[in-house]
Design a protein around this motif. Structure first.
Motif, PDB file in Angstrom:
ATOM      1  N   VAL A  35       0.880  -1.176   0.000  1.00 45.34           N
ATOM      2  CA  VAL A  35       0.000   0.000   0.000  1.00 45.34           C
ATOM      3  C   VAL A  35       0.915   1.222   0.000  1.00 45.34           C
ATOM      4  O   VAL A  35       1.411   1.645   1.047  1.00 45.34           O
ATOM      5  CB  VAL A  35      -0.945  -0.026   1.224  1.00 45.34           C
ATOM      6  CG1 VAL A  35      -1.823   1.214   1.255  1.00 45.34           C
ATOM      7  CG2 VAL A  35      -1.796  -1.296   1.205  1.00 45.34           C
ATOM      8  N   PRO A  40      -1.378  -0.589   6.786  1.00 46.56           N
ATOM      9  CA  PRO A  40      -2.644  -0.996   6.174  1.00 46.56           C
ATOM     10  C   PRO A  40      -3.382  -2.019   7.045  1.00 46.56           C
ATOM     11  O   PRO A  40      -2.747  -2.836   7.710  1.00 46.56           O
ATOM     12  CB  PRO A  40      -2.198  -1.652   4.858  1.00 46.56           C
ATOM     13  CG  PRO A  40      -0.772  -1.252   4.658  1.00 46.56           C
ATOM     14  CD  PRO A  40      -0.202  -0.962   6.002  1.00 46.56           C
ATOM     15  N   GLU A  63      -7.397  -2.191   3.362  1.00 46.99           N
ATOM     16  CA  GLU A  63      -6.326  -1.492   2.632  1.00 46.99           C
ATOM     17  C   GLU A  63      -5.438  -2.503   1.909  1.00 46.99           C
ATOM     18  O   GLU A  63      -5.022  -2.294   0.770  1.00 46.99           O
ATOM     19  CB  GLU A  63      -5.493  -0.648   3.612  1.00 46.99           C
ATOM     20  CG  GLU A  63      -6.221   0.568   4.161  1.00 46.99           C
ATOM     21  CD  GLU A  63      -7.241   0.250   5.237  1.00 46.99           C
ATOM     22  OE1 GLU A  63      -7.155  -0.846   5.845  1.00 46.99           O
ATOM     23  OE2 GLU A  63      -8.138   1.088   5.488  1.00 46.99           O
ATOM     24  N   GLU A 115      -4.881   0.626  -1.140  1.00 50.34           N
ATOM     25  CA  GLU A 115      -4.972   2.072  -0.876  1.00 50.34           C
ATOM     26  C   GLU A 115      -5.117   2.290   0.627  1.00 50.34           C
ATOM     27  O   GLU A 115      -5.870   1.562   1.286  1.00 50.34           O
ATOM     28  CB  GLU A 115      -6.188   2.641  -1.628  1.00 50.34           C
ATOM     29  CG  GLU A 115      -6.320   4.139  -1.463  1.00 50.34           C
ATOM     30  CD  GLU A 115      -7.405   4.748  -2.340  1.00 50.34           C
ATOM     31  OE1 GLU A 115      -7.705   4.199  -3.422  1.00 50.34           O
ATOM     32  OE2 GLU A 115      -7.949   5.786  -1.923  1.00 50.34           O
ATOM     33  N   PRO A 116      -4.408   3.313   1.182  1.00 49.33           N
ATOM     34  CA  PRO A 116      -4.514   3.536   2.619  1.00 49.33           C
ATOM     35  C   PRO A 116      -5.864   4.134   3.015  1.00 49.33           C
ATOM     36  O   PRO A 116      -6.486   4.854   2.227  1.00 49.33           O
ATOM     37  CB  PRO A 116      -3.393   4.542   2.924  1.00 49.33           C
ATOM     38  CG  PRO A 116      -3.084   5.192   1.636  1.00 49.33           C
ATOM     39  CD  PRO A 116      -3.451   4.225   0.546  1.00 49.33           C
ATOM     40  N   VAL A 171      -9.101   3.174   3.588  1.00 53.35           N
ATOM     41  CA  VAL A 171     -10.315   3.018   2.773  1.00 53.35           C
ATOM     42  C   VAL A 171     -11.478   2.396   3.562  1.00 53.35           C
ATOM     43  O   VAL A 171     -12.574   2.309   3.061  1.00 53.35           O
ATOM     44  CB  VAL A 171     -10.066   2.175   1.500  1.00 53.35           C
ATOM     45  CG1 VAL A 171      -9.213   2.924   0.504  1.00 53.35           C
ATOM     46  CG2 VAL A 171      -9.438   0.828   1.842  1.00 53.35           C
ATOM     47  N   GLY A 197     -11.045   5.214   7.449  1.00 53.53           N
ATOM     48  CA  GLY A 197     -10.750   6.093   6.314  1.00 53.53           C
ATOM     49  C   GLY A 197     -11.885   7.059   6.036  1.00 53.53           C
ATOM     50  O   GLY A 197     -11.654   8.229   5.706  1.00 53.53           O
ATOM     51  N   ASN A 251       1.360   5.492   5.107  1.00 53.28           N
ATOM     52  CA  ASN A 251       1.506   4.836   6.408  1.00 53.28           C
ATOM     53  C   ASN A 251       2.978   4.648   6.742  1.00 53.28           C
ATOM     54  O   ASN A 251       3.825   4.656   5.848  1.00 53.28           O
ATOM     55  CB  ASN A 251       0.848   3.449   6.369  1.00 53.28           C
ATOM     56  CG  ASN A 251      -0.666   3.517   6.480  1.00 53.28           C
ATOM     57  OD1 ASN A 251      -1.200   4.117   7.408  1.00 53.28           O
ATOM     58  ND2 ASN A 251      -1.360   2.906   5.535  1.00 53.28           N
ATOM     59  N   ARG A 308       0.549  -4.853   5.388  1.00 56.99           N
ATOM     60  CA  ARG A 308      -0.301  -5.133   6.548  1.00 56.99           C
ATOM     61  C   ARG A 308       0.365  -6.133   7.498  1.00 56.99           C
ATOM     62  O   ARG A 308       0.730  -7.229   7.076  1.00 56.99           O
ATOM     63  CB  ARG A 308      -1.620  -5.729   6.073  1.00 56.99           C
ATOM     64  CG  ARG A 308      -2.549  -6.027   7.226  1.00 56.99           C
ATOM     65  CD  ARG A 308      -3.738  -6.846   6.813  1.00 56.99           C
ATOM     66  NE  ARG A 308      -4.607  -7.031   7.958  1.00 56.99           N
ATOM     67  CZ  ARG A 308      -5.380  -8.072   8.140  1.00 56.99           C
ATOM     68  NH1 ARG A 308      -5.444  -9.026   7.235  1.00 56.99           N
ATOM     69  NH2 ARG A 308      -6.126  -8.165   9.225  1.00 56.99           N
TER      70      ARG A 308
END
Ligand code: URA
Length: 229
Positions: free
Chosen positions: A71, A88, A92, A97-98, A100, A104, A125, A130
């Motif tokens: 991410v 993440p 994510e 995408e961070p 979300v 988010g 991030n 993750r």
């Protein structure tokens, strides 16, 4: 911003009124620990596309074995604001995408409340992968990953960084001070000495909505910092 619209955003944040505060912006004296200076050197000189490719191919820690994808970060490459979270989560990791997920969405509302659309800022991030089960990043994972963020900062040249949550703040500032001790001060990050402001993580605010007002004070504080750079 149109007052009715601001009211709408504040309502989304769970806040019902704008509380006017003084303009003073305290600066942290002798900020906690040395900045992560030479960290950026590993990726120095790398442009956005190459940096993204390096992140996507990274195997520097074991998180590469469990991630769905890296991410990298999202937003405007000319943004004045850089928002930095911890790592993440499941959504994510799935979408690449961070921020979300639900946190988010709250982050988007928080940004809107100070007149910023998600695509006007840059969001990244501390970790690009993750951690399994959303555990906290280890020190070595953060150390391996931070040079990527350092280079993102070099390319972006933000006017202000907003660290959201204790883990992001402690990793960026290399401190074990509590979030309560870190907020409402201007810290400096890295060689570039970018002003850095700390606030609560939106996931925490979802669990503890009574602290949303403090987060709102932090956002206004960061906006003042950005305006005077
Ligand atoms: N929490 C974070 O810190 N970052 C994300 O991208 C999502 C949730």
């Amino acid at each position: 911003m149109n007052p009715a619209l601001r009211q709408e955003y504040l309502a989304a944040l769970g806040l019902d009124a704008w509380v006017a505060r003084g303009k003073s912006v305290p600066v942290a004296a002798g900020d906690g620990g040395a900045p992560p200076d030479a960290l950026g050197a590993r990726e120095a000189g790398v442009d956005w596309p190459k940096l993204r490719a390096r992140v996507a191919a990274c195997t520097r820690c074991t998180l590469c074995n469990t991630r769905t994808q890296t991410v990298f970060g999202v937003g405007s490459q000319t943004a004045q604001w850089l928002i930095v979270g911890e790592a993440p989560g499941a959504e994510e990791d799935a979408r690449g995408e961070p921020f979300v997920g639900r946190a988010g969405q709250l982050l988007n509302s928080m940004l809107h409340a100070i007149g910023l659309a998600r695509d006007q800022v840059y969001i990244a991030n501390v970790l690009k992968c993750r951690p399994p089960g959303n555990r906290d990043p280890s020190l070595s994972e953060a150390a391996e990953c931070l040079p990527f963020l350092e280079q993102q900062i070099t390319l972006l040249k933000p006017k202000v960084m907003l660290a959201v949550g204790r883990i992001a703040a402690q990793n960026l500032l290399r401190t074990d001070l509590t979030l309560g001790r870190l907020r409402q001060q201007v810290h400096r990050f890295g060689l570039s000495q970018v002003p850095l402001v700390v606030t609560y993580h939106p996931a925490y605010l979802l669990r503890t909505p009574t602290d949303k007002r403090k987060a709102w004070e932090d956002l206004k504080f960061a906006r003042e910092v950005c305006a005077r750079v």
